[in-house]
Design a protein around this motif. Structure first.
Motif, PDB file in Angstrom:
ATOM      1  N   ILE A   1       0.851  -1.194   0.000  1.00 24.87           N
ATOM      2  CA  ILE A   1       0.000   0.000   0.000  1.00 24.87           C
ATOM      3  C   ILE A   1       0.880   1.236   0.000  1.00 24.87           C
ATOM      4  N   GLU A   2       0.562   2.163  -0.891  1.00 21.85           N
ATOM      5  CA  GLU A   2       1.236   3.456  -0.939  1.00 21.85           C
ATOM      6  C   GLU A   2       0.175   4.534  -0.821  1.00 21.85           C
ATOM      7  N   ILE A   3       0.478   5.560  -0.033  1.00 17.96           N
ATOM      8  CA  ILE A   3      -0.478   6.653   0.135  1.00 17.96           C
ATOM      9  C   ILE A   3       0.283   7.978   0.085  1.00 17.96           C
ATOM     10  N   TYR A   4      -0.142   8.837  -0.832  1.00 17.68           N
ATOM     11  CA  TYR A   4       0.421  10.178  -0.954  1.00 17.68           C
ATOM     12  C   TYR A   4      -0.404  11.094  -0.062  1.00 17.68           C
ATOM     13  N   THR A   5       0.267  11.854   0.800  1.00 15.35           N
ATOM     14  CA  THR A   5      -0.419  12.650   1.812  1.00 15.35           C
ATOM     15  C   THR A   5       0.194  14.036   1.963  1.00 15.35           C
ATOM     16  N   SER A   6      -0.466  14.826   2.810  1.00 14.39           N
ATOM     17  CA  SER A   6       0.128  16.052   3.348  1.00 14.39           C
ATOM     18  C   SER A   6      -0.220  16.081   4.837  1.00 14.39           C
ATOM     19  N   PRO A   7       0.620  16.723   5.652  1.00  8.20           N
ATOM     20  CA  PRO A   7       0.446  16.643   7.105  1.00  8.20           C
ATOM     21  C   PRO A   7      -0.825  17.286   7.646  1.00  8.20           C
ATOM     22  N   THR A   8      -1.384  18.264   6.955  1.00  5.72           N
ATOM     23  CA  THR A   8      -2.553  18.972   7.480  1.00  5.72           C
ATOM     24  C   THR A   8      -3.877  18.493   6.875  1.00  5.72           C
ATOM     25  N   CYS A   9      -3.826  17.400   6.140  1.00  2.00           N
ATOM     26  CA  CYS A   9      -5.001  16.905   5.419  1.00  2.00           C
ATOM     27  C   CYS A   9      -5.823  15.965   6.296  1.00  2.00           C
TER      28      CYS A   9
ATOM     29  N   THR B   1       3.298   2.572   2.904  1.00  2.00           N
ATOM     30  CA  THR B   1       4.368   3.529   2.672  1.00  2.00           C
ATOM     31  C   THR B   1       3.706   4.876   2.427  1.00  2.00           C
ATOM     32  N   GLU B   2       4.122   5.866   3.188  1.00  2.00           N
ATOM     33  CA  GLU B   2       3.536   7.204   3.069  1.00  2.00           C
ATOM     34  C   GLU B   2       4.508   8.127   2.363  1.00  2.00           C
ATOM     35  N   VAL B   3       3.998   8.867   1.388  1.00  2.00           N
ATOM     36  CA  VAL B   3       4.785   9.865   0.683  1.00  2.00           C
ATOM     37  C   VAL B   3       4.168  11.227   0.980  1.00  2.00           C
ATOM     38  N   ASP B   4       4.870  12.054   1.731  1.00  2.00           N
ATOM     39  CA  ASP B   4       4.410  13.400   2.085  1.00  2.00           C
ATOM     40  C   ASP B   4       4.805  14.340   0.954  1.00  2.00           C
ATOM     41  N   VAL B   5       3.807  14.790   0.175  1.00  2.00           N
ATOM     42  CA  VAL B   5       4.090  15.638  -0.983  1.00  2.00           C
ATOM     43  C   VAL B   5       4.362  17.092  -0.599  1.00  2.00           C
TER      44      VAL B   5
ATOM     45  N   ARG C   1       5.045  15.101  -6.123  1.00  2.00           N
ATOM     46  CA  ARG C   1       3.663  15.414  -6.544  1.00  2.00           C
ATOM     47  C   ARG C   1       3.419  15.094  -8.022  1.00  2.00           C
ATOM     48  N   PRO C   2       4.321  15.471  -8.944  1.00  2.00           N
ATOM     49  CA  PRO C   2       4.074  15.099 -10.351  1.00  2.00           C
ATOM     50  C   PRO C   2       3.978  13.586 -10.554  1.00  2.00           C
ATOM     51  N   GLU C   3       4.787  12.834  -9.813  1.00  2.00           N
ATOM     52  CA  GLU C   3       4.720  11.366  -9.861  1.00  2.00           C
ATOM     53  C   GLU C   3       3.334  10.894  -9.421  1.00  2.00           C
ATOM     54  N   MET C   4       2.836  11.467  -8.320  1.00  2.00           N
ATOM     55  CA  MET C   4       1.513  11.114  -7.816  1.00  2.00           C
ATOM     56  C   MET C   4       0.453  11.421  -8.868  1.00  2.00           C
ATOM     57  N   MET C   5       0.526  12.613  -9.452  1.00  2.00           N
ATOM     58  CA  MET C   5      -0.479  13.018 -10.427  1.00  2.00           C
ATOM     59  C   MET C   5      -0.470  12.109 -11.656  1.00  2.00           C
ATOM     60  N   LYS C   6       0.719  11.724 -12.096  1.00  2.00           N
ATOM     61  CA  LYS C   6       0.812  10.828 -13.244  1.00  2.00           C
ATOM     62  C   LYS C   6       0.197   9.474 -12.912  1.00  2.00           C
ATOM     63  N   ARG C   7       0.533   8.943 -11.754  1.00  2.00           N
ATOM     64  CA  ARG C   7       0.014   7.631 -11.344  1.00  2.00           C
ATOM     65  C   ARG C   7      -1.495   7.687 -11.089  1.00  2.00           C
ATOM     66  N   ALA C   8      -2.000   8.850 -10.644  1.00  2.00           N
ATOM     67  CA  ALA C   8      -3.419   9.004 -10.289  1.00  2.00           C
ATOM     68  C   ALA C   8      -4.230   9.614 -11.425  1.00  2.00           C
ATOM     69  N   ASN C   9      -3.743   9.496 -12.644  1.00  2.00           N
ATOM     70  CA  ASN C   9      -4.469   9.983 -13.827  1.00  2.00           C
ATOM     71  C   ASN C   9      -4.855  11.448 -13.723  1.00  2.00           C
ATOM     72  N   GLY C  10      -3.916  12.272 -13.235  1.00  2.00           N
ATOM     73  CA  GLY C  10      -4.128  13.710 -13.179  1.00  2.00           C
ATOM     74  C   GLY C  10      -4.720  14.231 -11.887  1.00  2.00           C
ATOM     75  N   ARG C  11      -5.156  13.371 -11.017  1.00  2.00           N
ATOM     76  CA  ARG C  11      -5.691  13.859  -9.735  1.00  2.00           C
ATOM     77  C   ARG C  11      -4.567  14.538  -8.958  1.00  2.00           C
ATOM     78  N   HIS C  12      -4.891  15.679  -8.372  1.00  2.00           N
ATOM     79  CA  HIS C  12      -3.854  16.458  -7.688  1.00  2.00           C
ATOM     80  C   HIS C  12      -4.103  16.608  -6.188  1.00  2.00           C
ATOM     81  N   THR C  13      -5.239  16.124  -5.720  1.00  2.00           N
ATOM     82  CA  THR C  13      -5.547  16.236  -4.296  1.00  2.00           C
ATOM     83  C   THR C  13      -4.996  15.027  -3.540  1.00  2.00           C
TER      84      THR C  13
END
Length: 89
Positions: free
Chosen positions: A4-12, A30-34, A41-53
């Motif tokens: 499991i991988e999760i892209y996050t931000s600390p205040t979310c 595995t947590e990735v703090d963007v 973040r661009p890696e996340m967006m590419k993997r998430a089909n453009g989602r940026h949140t």
């Protein structure tokens, strides 16, 4: 167990809710703090089909979406098989 991988931000708040559900399930991730590492973040967006949140969640490399999507999988009874690595692709 699934990877499991999760892209996050600390205040979310949604990130915290998603991580809380995964913790309740006993799932490690595995947590990735963007915010701390904005170059990811661009890696996340590419993997998430453009989602940026955040959060953006991946189980065994498969994009499952954000927090609401994770909880919808739980409601539908589909999350446990995914976390166990036994869900159909």
């Amino acid at each position: 167990m699934a990877t499991i991988e999760i892209y996050t931000s600390p205040t979310c708040g949604y990130c915290h809710a998603a991580k809380r559900l995964l913790a309740q399930k006993g799932a490690s991730y595995t947590e990735v703090d963007v915010v701390r590492d904005p170059s990811r973040r661009p890696e996340m967006m590419k993997r998430a089909n453009g989602r940026h949140t955040v959060p953006q969640i991946f189980i065994d490399g498969r994009h499952v979406g954000g927090c609401d999507d994770l909880y919808a999988l739980e409601e539908a009874g589909k999350l446990d098989p995914m976390l166990a690595g036994t869900a159909p692709a």
